[in-house]
Write a protein that holds these residues in place. Structure first.
Motif, PDB file in Angstrom:
ATOM      1  N   SER A  45       0.851  -1.182   0.000  1.00  0.00           N
ATOM      2  CA  SER A  45       0.000   0.000   0.000  1.00  0.00           C
ATOM      3  C   SER A  45       0.889   1.235   0.000  1.00  0.00           C
ATOM      4  CB  SER A  45      -0.893  -0.005   1.246  1.00  0.00           C
ATOM      5  OG  SER A  45      -1.649   1.183   1.316  1.00  0.00           O
ATOM      6  N   LEU A  46       0.972   1.887  -1.140  1.00  0.00           N
ATOM      7  CA  LEU A  46       1.837   3.058  -1.282  1.00  0.00           C
ATOM      8  C   LEU A  46       1.091   4.293  -0.785  1.00  0.00           C
ATOM      9  CD1 LEU A  46       4.570   4.080  -2.178  1.00  0.00           C
ATOM     10  CD2 LEU A  46       3.639   4.401  -4.467  1.00  0.00           C
ATOM     11  N   THR A  47       1.576   4.826   0.320  1.00  0.00           N
ATOM     12  CA  THR A  47       0.949   5.997   0.913  1.00  0.00           C
ATOM     13  C   THR A  47       1.884   7.193   0.830  1.00  0.00           C
ATOM     14  OG1 THR A  47       1.834   5.563   3.122  1.00  0.00           O
ATOM     15  CG2 THR A  47      -0.289   4.527   2.559  1.00  0.00           C
ATOM     16  N   ARG A  48       1.346   8.363   1.001  1.00  0.00           N
ATOM     17  CA  ARG A  48       2.160   9.579   1.023  1.00  0.00           C
ATOM     18  C   ARG A  48       3.173   9.505   2.159  1.00  0.00           C
ATOM     19  NH1 ARG A  48       3.192  14.583   2.771  1.00  0.00           N
ATOM     20  NH2 ARG A  48       3.521  16.206   1.222  1.00  0.00           N
ATOM     21  N   ASP A  49       2.756   8.984   3.310  1.00  0.00           N
ATOM     22  CA  ASP A  49       3.656   8.855   4.451  1.00  0.00           C
ATOM     23  C   ASP A  49       4.880   8.013   4.107  1.00  0.00           C
ATOM     24  OD1 ASP A  49       4.222   9.139   7.408  1.00  0.00           O
ATOM     25  OD2 ASP A  49       4.054   6.953   7.274  1.00  0.00           O
ATOM     26  N   THR A  50       4.665   6.926   3.370  1.00  0.00           N
ATOM     27  CA  THR A  50       5.779   6.070   2.952  1.00  0.00           C
ATOM     28  C   THR A  50       6.747   6.843   2.072  1.00  0.00           C
ATOM     29  OG1 THR A  50       4.478   4.046   3.135  1.00  0.00           O
ATOM     30  CG2 THR A  50       6.383   3.977   1.654  1.00  0.00           C
ATOM     31  N   LEU A  51       6.216   7.605   1.125  1.00  0.00           N
ATOM     32  CA  LEU A  51       7.072   8.391   0.235  1.00  0.00           C
ATOM     33  C   LEU A  51       7.830   9.477   0.991  1.00  0.00           C
ATOM     34  CD1 LEU A  51       4.643   8.714  -2.790  1.00  0.00           C
ATOM     35  CD2 LEU A  51       6.619   7.174  -2.563  1.00  0.00           C
ATOM     36  N   VAL A  52       7.167  10.107   1.941  1.00  0.00           N
ATOM     37  CA  VAL A  52       7.827  11.128   2.762  1.00  0.00           C
ATOM     38  C   VAL A  52       8.950  10.489   3.570  1.00  0.00           C
ATOM     39  CG1 VAL A  52       7.488  12.686   4.740  1.00  0.00           C
ATOM     40  CG2 VAL A  52       5.847  12.680   2.852  1.00  0.00           C
ATOM     41  N   ASP A  53       8.702   9.318   4.145  1.00  0.00           N
ATOM     42  CA  ASP A  53       9.735   8.624   4.918  1.00  0.00           C
ATOM     43  C   ASP A  53      10.933   8.255   4.044  1.00  0.00           C
ATOM     44  OD1 ASP A  53       8.258   8.847   7.215  1.00  0.00           O
ATOM     45  OD2 ASP A  53       7.578   6.755   7.229  1.00  0.00           O
ATOM     46  N   ILE A  54      10.671   7.766   2.838  1.00  0.00           N
ATOM     47  CA  ILE A  54      11.767   7.420   1.918  1.00  0.00           C
ATOM     48  C   ILE A  54      12.615   8.649   1.621  1.00  0.00           C
ATOM     49  CG2 ILE A  54      12.293   6.739  -0.473  1.00  0.00           C
ATOM     50  CD1 ILE A  54       9.870   4.786  -0.244  1.00  0.00           C
ATOM     51  N   ALA A  55      11.956   9.763   1.320  1.00  0.00           N
ATOM     52  CA  ALA A  55      12.684  11.004   1.056  1.00  0.00           C
ATOM     53  C   ALA A  55      13.466  11.436   2.288  1.00  0.00           C
ATOM     54  CB  ALA A  55      11.720  12.107   0.627  1.00  0.00           C
ATOM     55  N   GLY A  56      12.877  11.274   3.452  1.00  0.00           N
ATOM     56  CA  GLY A  56      13.549  11.645   4.694  1.00  0.00           C
ATOM     57  C   GLY A  56      14.792  10.813   4.945  1.00  0.00           C
ATOM     58  N   TYR A  57      14.706   9.516   4.738  1.00  0.00           N
ATOM     59  CA  TYR A  57      15.883   8.659   4.921  1.00  0.00           C
ATOM     60  C   TYR A  57      16.974   9.000   3.907  1.00  0.00           C
ATOM     61  CZ  TYR A  57      13.429   5.688   8.278  1.00  0.00           C
ATOM     62  OH  TYR A  57      12.758   5.209   9.377  1.00  0.00           O
ATOM     63  N   ALA A  58      16.580   9.315   2.676  1.00  0.00           N
ATOM     64  CA  ALA A  58      17.564   9.723   1.664  1.00  0.00           C
ATOM     65  C   ALA A  58      18.267  11.013   2.099  1.00  0.00           C
ATOM     66  CB  ALA A  58      16.890   9.901   0.309  1.00  0.00           C
ATOM     67  N   ARG A  59      17.510  11.955   2.605  1.00  0.00           N
ATOM     68  CA  ARG A  59      18.101  13.205   3.111  1.00  0.00           C
ATOM     69  C   ARG A  59      19.004  12.930   4.307  1.00  0.00           C
ATOM     70  NH1 ARG A  59      21.112  17.134   3.390  1.00  0.00           N
ATOM     71  NH2 ARG A  59      20.510  18.904   4.651  1.00  0.00           N
ATOM     72  N   ASN A  60      18.606  11.995   5.155  1.00  0.00           N
ATOM     73  CA  ASN A  60      19.448  11.652   6.303  1.00  0.00           C
ATOM     74  C   ASN A  60      20.813  11.130   5.875  1.00  0.00           C
ATOM     75  OD1 ASN A  60      17.630  12.467   8.234  1.00  0.00           O
ATOM     76  ND2 ASN A  60      16.861  10.421   8.667  1.00  0.00           N
ATOM     77  N   ILE A  61      20.860  10.409   4.751  1.00  0.00           N
ATOM     78  CA  ILE A  61      22.157   9.946   4.248  1.00  0.00           C
ATOM     79  C   ILE A  61      23.045  11.146   3.956  1.00  0.00           C
ATOM     80  CG2 ILE A  61      23.350   8.790   2.333  1.00  0.00           C
ATOM     81  CD1 ILE A  61      20.869   6.919   2.165  1.00  0.00           C
ATOM     82  N   GLU A  62      22.483  12.159   3.315  1.00  0.00           N
ATOM     83  CA  GLU A  62      23.259  13.376   3.039  1.00  0.00           C
ATOM     84  C   GLU A  62      23.745  14.025   4.336  1.00  0.00           C
ATOM     85  OE1 GLU A  62      21.683  15.349  -1.029  1.00  0.00           O
ATOM     86  OE2 GLU A  62      20.358  15.590   0.711  1.00  0.00           O
ATOM     87  N   ILE A  63      22.862  14.107   5.330  1.00  0.00           N
ATOM     88  CA  ILE A  63      23.229  14.725   6.602  1.00  0.00           C
ATOM     89  C   ILE A  63      24.333  13.939   7.283  1.00  0.00           C
ATOM     90  CG2 ILE A  63      22.394  15.292   8.917  1.00  0.00           C
ATOM     91  CD1 ILE A  63      19.646  15.896   7.575  1.00  0.00           C
ATOM     92  N   VAL A  64      24.215  12.621   7.286  1.00  0.00           N
ATOM     93  CA  VAL A  64      25.238  11.767   7.893  1.00  0.00           C
ATOM     94  C   VAL A  64      26.579  11.982   7.177  1.00  0.00           C
ATOM     95  CG1 VAL A  64      26.016   9.369   8.167  1.00  0.00           C
ATOM     96  CG2 VAL A  64      23.668  10.018   8.790  1.00  0.00           C
ATOM     97  N   GLN A  65      26.552  12.029   5.858  1.00  0.00           N
ATOM     98  CA  GLN A  65      27.793  12.235   5.110  1.00  0.00           C
ATOM     99  C   GLN A  65      28.376  13.612   5.379  1.00  0.00           C
ATOM    100  OE1 GLN A  65      26.571  11.231   1.100  1.00  0.00           O
ATOM    101  NE2 GLN A  65      27.021   9.080   1.424  1.00  0.00           N
ATOM    102  N   GLU A  66      27.536  14.627   5.495  1.00  0.00           N
ATOM    103  CA  GLU A  66      28.020  15.967   5.828  1.00  0.00           C
ATOM    104  C   GLU A  66      28.661  15.986   7.208  1.00  0.00           C
ATOM    105  OE1 GLU A  66      24.510  18.346   5.434  1.00  0.00           O
ATOM    106  OE2 GLU A  66      24.518  18.214   3.239  1.00  0.00           O
ATOM    107  N   THR A  67      28.045  15.278   8.150  1.00  0.00           N
ATOM    108  CA  THR A  67      28.569  15.202   9.511  1.00  0.00           C
ATOM    109  C   THR A  67      29.893  14.461   9.517  1.00  0.00           C
ATOM    110  OG1 THR A  67      26.328  15.186  10.409  1.00  0.00           O
ATOM    111  CG2 THR A  67      28.077  14.388  11.860  1.00  0.00           C
ATOM    112  N   THR A  68      29.962  13.347   8.793  1.00  0.00           N
ATOM    113  CA  THR A  68      31.192  12.555   8.725  1.00  0.00           C
ATOM    114  C   THR A  68      32.307  13.322   8.044  1.00  0.00           C
ATOM    115  OG1 THR A  68      29.848  10.552   8.621  1.00  0.00           O
ATOM    116  CG2 THR A  68      32.145  10.351   7.965  1.00  0.00           C
TER     117      THR A  68
END
Length: 71
Positions: A45-68
């Motif tokens: 069941s593809l929901t908007r919440d799922t898509l928002v979470d996917i985008a959020g995790y992708a952004r978190n990768i960028e943040i983690v890399q910036e921090t590292t």
């Protein structure tokens, strides 16, 4: 705000997953695996919440890399 920075939160999860799996898991791995879990849920069941979470995790990768990169 509730869980700490992405580097802290996913870093803690990586430490726990590493111990459980008996192999090294990075904070980036945690984000990617969480994305895969969301993709799996989206197949049912593809929901908007799922898509928002996917985008959020992708952004978190960028943040983690910036921090590292900054350390």
């Amino acid at each position: 705000k509730f869980y700490g920075s992405p580097a802290e939160n996913h870093g803690r999860t990586a430490i726990m997953w590493s111990a459980y799996l008996n192999r090294t898991v990075t904070a980036e791995d945690v984000c990617m695996l969480n994305i895969l879990q969301k993709v799996s849920r989206g197949r049912h069941s593809l929901t908007r919440d799922t898509l928002v979470d996917i985008a959020g995790y992708a952004r978190n990768i960028e943040i983690v890399q910036e921090t590292t990169d900054g350390q």
